[in-house]
Write a protein that holds these residues in place. Sequence first.
Motif, PDB file in Angstrom:
ATOM      1  N   VAL A   1      42.658  26.031  29.930  1.00 46.62           N
ATOM      2  CA  VAL A   1      45.331  25.565  30.361  1.00 46.62           C
ATOM      3  C   VAL A   1      45.146  26.481  31.520  1.00 46.62           C
ATOM      4  O   VAL A   1      44.858  27.622  31.230  1.00 46.62           O
ATOM      5  CB  VAL A   1      45.812  26.637  28.767  1.00 46.62           C
ATOM      6  CG1 VAL A   1      47.041  26.494  29.377  1.00 46.62           C
ATOM      7  CG2 VAL A   1      45.450  25.524  27.660  1.00 46.62           C
ATOM      8  N   VAL A   2      45.799  26.110  32.557  1.00 45.69           N
ATOM      9  CA  VAL A   2      46.434  26.856  33.416  1.00 45.69           C
ATOM     10  C   VAL A   2      47.440  26.638  33.453  1.00 45.69           C
ATOM     11  O   VAL A   2      47.956  25.292  33.605  1.00 45.69           O
ATOM     12  CB  VAL A   2      45.664  26.103  34.939  1.00 45.69           C
ATOM     13  CG1 VAL A   2      45.806  27.099  35.676  1.00 45.69           C
ATOM     14  CG2 VAL A   2      44.022  26.989  34.564  1.00 45.69           C
TER      15      VAL A   2
ATOM     16  N   ARG B   1      44.635  30.397  31.441  1.00 47.14           N
ATOM     17  CA  ARG B   1      44.780  31.436  33.352  1.00 47.14           C
ATOM     18  C   ARG B   1      45.910  31.200  33.018  1.00 47.14           C
ATOM     19  O   ARG B   1      46.404  30.260  32.919  1.00 47.14           O
ATOM     20  CB  ARG B   1      43.415  30.804  34.422  1.00 47.14           C
ATOM     21  CG  ARG B   1      41.962  31.095  33.852  1.00 47.14           C
ATOM     22  CD  ARG B   1      41.677  31.000  35.557  1.00 47.14           C
ATOM     23  NE  ARG B   1      41.067  29.758  35.425  1.00 47.14           N
ATOM     24  CZ  ARG B   1      41.657  29.020  36.525  1.00 47.14           C
ATOM     25  NH1 ARG B   1      41.589  29.109  37.748  1.00 47.14           N
ATOM     26  NH2 ARG B   1      41.450  27.452  36.805  1.00 47.14           N
ATOM     27  N   THR B   2      46.587  31.982  34.433  1.00 49.39           N
ATOM     28  CA  THR B   2      47.991  31.919  34.510  1.00 49.39           C
ATOM     29  C   THR B   2      47.779  32.721  36.520  1.00 49.39           C
ATOM     30  O   THR B   2      47.438  34.372  36.400  1.00 49.39           O
ATOM     31  CB  THR B   2      49.242  33.141  33.778  1.00 49.39           C
ATOM     32  OG1 THR B   2      49.012  32.448  32.620  1.00 49.39           O
ATOM     33  CG2 THR B   2      50.288  32.704  34.800  1.00 49.39           C
ATOM     34  N   ASN B   3      48.560  32.075  37.133  1.00 49.88           N
ATOM     35  CA  ASN B   3      48.922  32.695  38.219  1.00 49.88           C
ATOM     36  C   ASN B   3      50.348  32.862  39.229  1.00 49.88           C
ATOM     37  O   ASN B   3      51.107  32.521  38.029  1.00 49.88           O
ATOM     38  CB  ASN B   3      48.426  31.178  39.712  1.00 49.88           C
ATOM     39  CG  ASN B   3      46.909  30.811  39.743  1.00 49.88           C
ATOM     40  OD1 ASN B   3      46.331  31.996  39.055  1.00 49.88           O
ATOM     41  ND2 ASN B   3      46.695  29.457  39.962  1.00 49.88           N
TER      42      ASN B   3
ATOM     43  N   TRP C   1      47.605  38.629  36.360  1.00 52.75           N
ATOM     44  CA  TRP C   1      47.707  37.349  36.929  1.00 52.75           C
ATOM     45  C   TRP C   1      46.308  37.031  37.416  1.00 52.75           C
ATOM     46  O   TRP C   1      45.429  37.802  37.470  1.00 52.75           O
ATOM     47  CB  TRP C   1      48.586  36.903  37.814  1.00 52.75           C
ATOM     48  CG  TRP C   1      48.227  37.911  38.877  1.00 52.75           C
ATOM     49  CD1 TRP C   1      47.534  37.798  39.784  1.00 52.75           C
ATOM     50  CD2 TRP C   1      49.010  39.014  39.051  1.00 52.75           C
ATOM     51  NE1 TRP C   1      47.920  38.704  40.861  1.00 52.75           N
ATOM     52  CE2 TRP C   1      49.183  40.254  40.377  1.00 52.75           C
ATOM     53  CE3 TRP C   1      50.864  39.440  38.387  1.00 52.75           C
ATOM     54  CZ2 TRP C   1      50.185  40.857  40.836  1.00 52.75           C
ATOM     55  CZ3 TRP C   1      51.119  40.518  38.886  1.00 52.75           C
ATOM     56  CH2 TRP C   1      50.752  41.611  40.252  1.00 52.75           C
ATOM     57  N   ASP C   2      45.692  35.936  37.342  1.00 49.42           N
ATOM     58  CA  ASP C   2      44.251  35.107  37.579  1.00 49.42           C
ATOM     59  C   ASP C   2      44.536  35.682  38.995  1.00 49.42           C
ATOM     60  O   ASP C   2      44.149  36.167  39.617  1.00 49.42           O
ATOM     61  CB  ASP C   2      43.806  34.163  36.647  1.00 49.42           C
ATOM     62  CG  ASP C   2      43.004  34.722  35.463  1.00 49.42           C
ATOM     63  OD1 ASP C   2      44.467  34.249  34.559  1.00 49.42           O
ATOM     64  OD2 ASP C   2      42.450  35.063  35.487  1.00 49.42           O
ATOM     65  N   GLY C   3      45.138  33.899  39.786  1.00 47.36           N
ATOM     66  CA  GLY C   3      45.245  34.380  41.059  1.00 47.36           C
ATOM     67  C   GLY C   3      46.468  34.498  41.577  1.00 47.36           C
ATOM     68  O   GLY C   3      47.301  34.544  40.818  1.00 47.36           O
ATOM     69  N   LEU C   4      46.488  35.241  42.957  1.00 46.96           N
ATOM     70  CA  LEU C   4      48.202  35.493  43.691  1.00 46.96           C
ATOM     71  C   LEU C   4      47.846  34.955  44.560  1.00 46.96           C
ATOM     72  O   LEU C   4      47.188  34.637  45.324  1.00 46.96           O
ATOM     73  CB  LEU C   4      47.566  37.031  44.118  1.00 46.96           C
ATOM     74  CG  LEU C   4      49.088  37.100  44.698  1.00 46.96           C
ATOM     75  CD1 LEU C   4      50.124  36.978  43.806  1.00 46.96           C
ATOM     76  CD2 LEU C   4      48.935  38.664  45.008  1.00 46.96           C
TER      77      LEU C   4
END
Length: 550
Positions: free
Chosen positions: A27-28, A60-62, A92-95
């Motif tokens: 899940v993203v 993950r959550t960006n 957060w995972d990605g910024l």
Amino acid sequence: METKSSSSNFIKNVVVEDLAAGRVKEVVTRFPPEPNGYLHIGHAKSICINFELADEFKGRTNLRFDDTNPVKEDTEYVESIKQDVKWLGFEWDGLFFASDYFGEMYERALLLIRKGLAFVDDQTADQIRETRGTLTEPGRESPFRNRSVEENLDLFNRMKAGEFKDGEKVLRAKIDMASPNINLRDPVIYRILHAHHHNTGDRWCIYPMYAFAHPIEDAIEGVTHSICTLEFEDQRPFYDWVVRECEMPYVPRQYEFARLNLSNTVMSKRKLKQLVDEKAVDGWDDPRMPTISGLRRKGYTPEAIRAFCRELGVNKGYGVVDERMLEHFIREDLKLKALRTMAVLDPLKLVITNYPEGQTEWLEAENNSENPEMGHRQIPFSREIYIERDDFMENPPAKYFRLFPGNEVRLKHAYFVKCEEVVKDAGGNVVEIRCTYDPETKSGSGFTGRKVKGTIHWVDASQAVPAEYRLYEPLILDDSEDEDKPFLENLNPNSLTVAHGFVEPGMKEAAGGEKFQFFRHGYFNVDPKDSAPDRIVFNRIVSLKSSFEI
Ligand code: ATP
Ligand code: MG
């Protein structure tokens, strides 16, 4: 972090099915703010939904800044948003920045042109609006709709090269001017804007429209469940069209929930910015603002905000949530955590005539009557103390159990005192109360000789620390959405009241952000901005009780 509520919601059900069917492996999600203002409590709802959903399924959550509109965006907002998300307790995972994808968006737009699915339109914004049609009437096709692929490619490149002025041309998707869904009637996907961008500087003078950019951003990042508010429901067919026709390798799906509306405040960033710009409040973090930074400065905790959002759940129905529901959660959170101390907000001097002059004794006070683990503290007591002005009445009504001439009350953590004399100034104002105390009645001594009906709080006058109190009421009085009446005319003139009084000496060193429960007055936070060693400022977070039950 506390345990998650395992209650179900429709998005969770979708995720469970997607995982079971193998449609997604992980899940993203993403939280995609536009950096054009500070985050508010509505954003907190979206943040919690996105981060907690991914968390629950180990996904993950960006954090992605949707910075496609250079005119309103600012790095100050970027920084504040990052701080607020972290403070709420999420990582957060990605910024990412949508502007990082401008190159790819441009390539995808070229692809649409080559497929005959986009064209350059010379019509003005007004003409485009006028030919869009209505819910009952189809739109009219642009006279430029059937330009050749070559001509479109040439014009679009010249738009990018800066040959045209703002608004002179746009790129539109070529879908269906007769579609019952207005969003599919050849929506504009690129516009010319000669503006400096906080991230890309002057590299671009064409910018993608939100509805085109957003699905591409989601797809680039491999977002599986793109969660947004209900206004975007009608945009979903266009979202899917963009992902499909731009031939994005990943296919995200959009799901909508109801945005949070809170009573007695405004939530639109445009209005919040207006309050700041017109100095109706003391900045974005004014404790009266529904912003995360305002709530933090007022004294809200991340735990309380998360618990509130969890209670809201993921719903689809429109409604206005009573702000007292939010208050309920901060009371719950602080109840067992906050030190319970005494503060006088409107001081009146009380002299104990039979107490030896120059003597001070230290009394033991429990720190939290509902949480014995918080232990005890020592508070000084001497001949002169301050009490609350409204804890005394010269001519009390029936059932007034506090101080009045001839009456005896308990001083919290101390002794019984009896009012013997009232001292007034030339104007007839009460300036001092003179009492006698009974040494037998010391709190905790097991005295059972007689009972009194009232208990009042106090602070020792010789050692009390001066304090400023900021007391808040709702920012907006009349909630009704009257479009003709500017909301600034509905501001509550009493949204802030300032009082000056005293707190116990032990609080002299209280740090910004420290929270207390003041006997009878409610929960207070040490203002992190305006407090100084010689001047403690307390913001009232919430009073002790409410008639509101959730
Ligand atoms: P704008 O009018 O500037 O677009 P916005 O409130 O939509 O304001 P965004 O920065 O675009 O602000 O919002 C980021 C995310 O937060 C979006 O996914 C949006 O749906 C969500 N969001 C915004 N306001 C609320 C709200 N009141 N309740 C729940 N979610 C919200
Ligand atoms: Mg938005």
